[in-house]
Design a protein around this motif. Sequence first.
Motif, mmCIF file in Angstrom:
data_model
loop_
_atom_site.group_PDB
_atom_site.id
_atom_site.type_symbol
_atom_site.label_atom_id
_atom_site.label_comp_id
_atom_site.label_asym_id
_atom_site.label_seq_id
_atom_site.Cartn_x
_atom_site.Cartn_y
_atom_site.Cartn_z
ATOM 1 N N GLN A 1 56.457 17.671 19.881
ATOM 2 C CA GLN A 1 55.253 17.885 19.061
ATOM 3 C C GLN A 1 54.037 17.290 19.753
ATOM 4 O O GLN A 1 52.945 17.878 19.748
ATOM 5 C CB GLN A 1 55.432 17.251 17.684
ATOM 6 C CG GLN A 1 54.196 17.415 16.795
ATOM 7 C CD GLN A 1 54.434 16.922 15.385
ATOM 8 O OE1 GLN A 1 55.434 17.255 14.760
ATOM 9 N NE2 GLN A 1 53.517 16.124 14.869
ATOM 10 N N GLN A 2 54.225 16.139 20.388
ATOM 11 C CA GLN A 2 53.132 15.515 21.139
ATOM 12 C C GLN A 2 52.721 16.395 22.320
ATOM 13 O O GLN A 2 51.526 16.542 22.616
ATOM 14 C CB GLN A 2 53.568 14.139 21.627
ATOM 15 C CG GLN A 2 52.462 13.339 22.279
ATOM 16 C CD GLN A 2 52.911 11.941 22.660
ATOM 17 O OE1 GLN A 2 54.083 11.606 22.551
ATOM 18 N NE2 GLN A 2 51.983 11.119 23.119
ATOM 19 N N GLY B 1 46.426 12.602 28.617
ATOM 20 C CA GLY B 1 47.201 13.600 27.881
ATOM 21 C C GLY B 1 48.139 14.431 28.727
ATOM 22 O O GLY B 1 49.341 14.528 28.436
ATOM 23 N N TYR C 1 43.264 4.356 21.880
ATOM 24 C CA TYR C 1 43.873 5.555 22.466
ATOM 25 C C TYR C 1 44.308 5.287 23.905
ATOM 26 O O TYR C 1 45.424 5.626 24.308
ATOM 27 C CB TYR C 1 42.875 6.721 22.464
ATOM 28 C CG TYR C 1 42.724 7.427 21.133
ATOM 29 C CD1 TYR C 1 43.808 7.594 20.277
ATOM 30 C CD2 TYR C 1 41.491 7.931 20.744
ATOM 31 C CE1 TYR C 1 43.651 8.240 19.062
ATOM 32 C CE2 TYR C 1 41.325 8.574 19.533
ATOM 33 C CZ TYR C 1 42.413 8.732 18.691
ATOM 34 O OH TYR C 1 42.262 9.374 17.488
ATOM 35 N N SER D 1 50.855 19.410 20.886
ATOM 36 C CA SER D 1 49.558 18.957 20.377
ATOM 37 C C SER D 1 48.569 18.706 21.509
ATOM 38 O O SER D 1 47.416 19.147 21.446
ATOM 39 C CB SER D 1 49.729 17.674 19.549
ATOM 40 O OG SER D 1 50.539 17.907 18.427
ATOM 41 N N ASN D 2 49.008 18.006 22.547
ATOM 42 C CA ASN D 2 48.119 17.717 23.680
ATOM 43 C C ASN D 2 47.647 18.987 24.367
ATOM 44 O O ASN D 2 46.475 19.107 24.745
ATOM 45 C CB ASN D 2 48.831 16.815 24.688
ATOM 46 C CG ASN D 2 48.879 15.367 24.245
ATOM 47 O OD1 ASN D 2 48.241 14.985 23.271
ATOM 48 N ND2 ASN D 2 49.645 14.553 24.938
ATOM 49 N N GLU E 1 59.695 14.699 17.981
ATOM 50 C CA GLU E 1 58.411 13.996 17.964
ATOM 51 C C GLU E 1 57.688 14.118 19.301
ATOM 52 O O GLU E 1 56.470 14.349 19.353
ATOM 53 C CB GLU E 1 58.638 12.522 17.626
ATOM 54 C CG GLU E 1 57.351 11.722 17.535
ATOM 55 C CD GLU E 1 57.592 10.256 17.210
ATOM 56 O OE1 GLU E 1 56.640 9.450 17.366
ATOM 57 O OE2 GLU E 1 58.728 9.900 16.826
ATOM 58 N N ARG E 2 58.440 13.981 20.403
ATOM 59 C CA ARG E 2 57.814 14.057 21.726
ATOM 60 C C ARG E 2 57.360 15.477 22.049
ATOM 61 O O ARG E 2 56.301 15.672 22.655
ATOM 62 C CB ARG E 2 58.781 13.561 22.804
ATOM 63 C CG ARG E 2 59.233 12.127 22.623
ATOM 64 C CD ARG E 2 58.065 11.182 22.516
ATOM 65 N NE ARG E 2 58.500 9.822 22.216
ATOM 66 C CZ ARG E 2 57.696 8.866 21.777
ATOM 67 N NH1 ARG E 2 56.411 9.111 21.592
ATOM 68 N NH2 ARG E 2 58.162 7.661 21.516
ATOM 69 N N ASP F 1 48.196 5.091 25.100
ATOM 70 C CA ASP F 1 48.693 6.094 26.043
ATOM 71 C C ASP F 1 49.133 5.460 27.358
ATOM 72 O O ASP F 1 50.096 5.912 27.989
ATOM 73 C CB ASP F 1 47.618 7.163 26.301
ATOM 74 C CG ASP F 1 47.462 8.104 25.112
ATOM 75 O OD1 ASP F 1 48.289 8.025 24.187
ATOM 76 O OD2 ASP F 1 46.525 8.924 25.118
#
Length: 319
Positions: free
Chosen positions: A207-208, A279, A140, A211-212, A204-205, A144
């Motif tokens: 959504q990231q 994050g 992770y 999500s974070n 996609e970004r 990241d």
Amino acid sequence: MDLSLFWMIAFLTLCIFALSFIVLQYRVERFIYRGVKKIYDDVSLLESTSFQDQPVTTNMQTLTEEIEKFANNKKVEIETLKIREGYRKEFLGNISHELKTPLFTVQGYILTLLDGAMDDKQIRKKYLVRASKGVERLIYIVRDLDMITRLEAGDLHLELENFDIVELIQGVFDMMEMKAHKKDITLTFDTVYKKPIMVHADRERIQQVVSNLVVNSIKYSKASSTTEVSIEDLVKNKVIVRITDNGEGIQSQNLTRIFERFYRVDKSGSRKEGGSGLGLAIVKHIIEAHKEKIYVESVYGVGSEFSFTLEKTKESTKV
């Protein structure tokens, strides 16, 4: 004495005086120029080109004002560098801790197995599972770090497309349902969105990002609380997405730093929840890569709201 001779002598005297004054003035100016410039060069207050295309003056008040101006500017720069140096040291300390903890954990379990615990099937399985979690934590962090490095370098290419932000957020809710259920946290919209709200961004970004922010909300919220998402028109071609919780909130002195890499509001408890500690830094860079804005408001002990803007598509239905 002949009167004409007198005036001629007087005129020559005046000419000699004027010429001497001009030469002396020029020499004084050049002397001051060289002296002051040498001082600037010696203390690195100015670039070597700072005096180019500027008239030289012997006015000491003007020179004093210029020196004070540059000195004040450099003082501000030095103070800024000191602050950044403090952040750099803190960042290095944080990244060292973030990497050291899982590395030592994995090493400890492996050494224990090699020292003989491997013969016990029950202990072997338990320690291998724990070592696997430590490796996952390292993955992770490295993943990241790679992403945030590319974001900061501008190397991350955005795949812009039109999509329904309501559908995307609902998908994140579905993914986080089990995680939220463990703390009895409700994930919900502020209202029922019957029509799509189309935005133009990297799906996609974004959504990231969502999500974070939802994961953080779950992580720091109290049990039996709510995380609410709203989507509002901001201006003609923008929407703002708000993610609000009634969790523990963030103290005011931490608000300006929460988007820094590895900066943690809770220096101890937050690590038990896992994650890379990057994050929010990634969230900020993704939003800024879209040339959009991210905001945070929080009242300690009451809750927090993170919000970010997105560009609407022309056919997007108003909220």
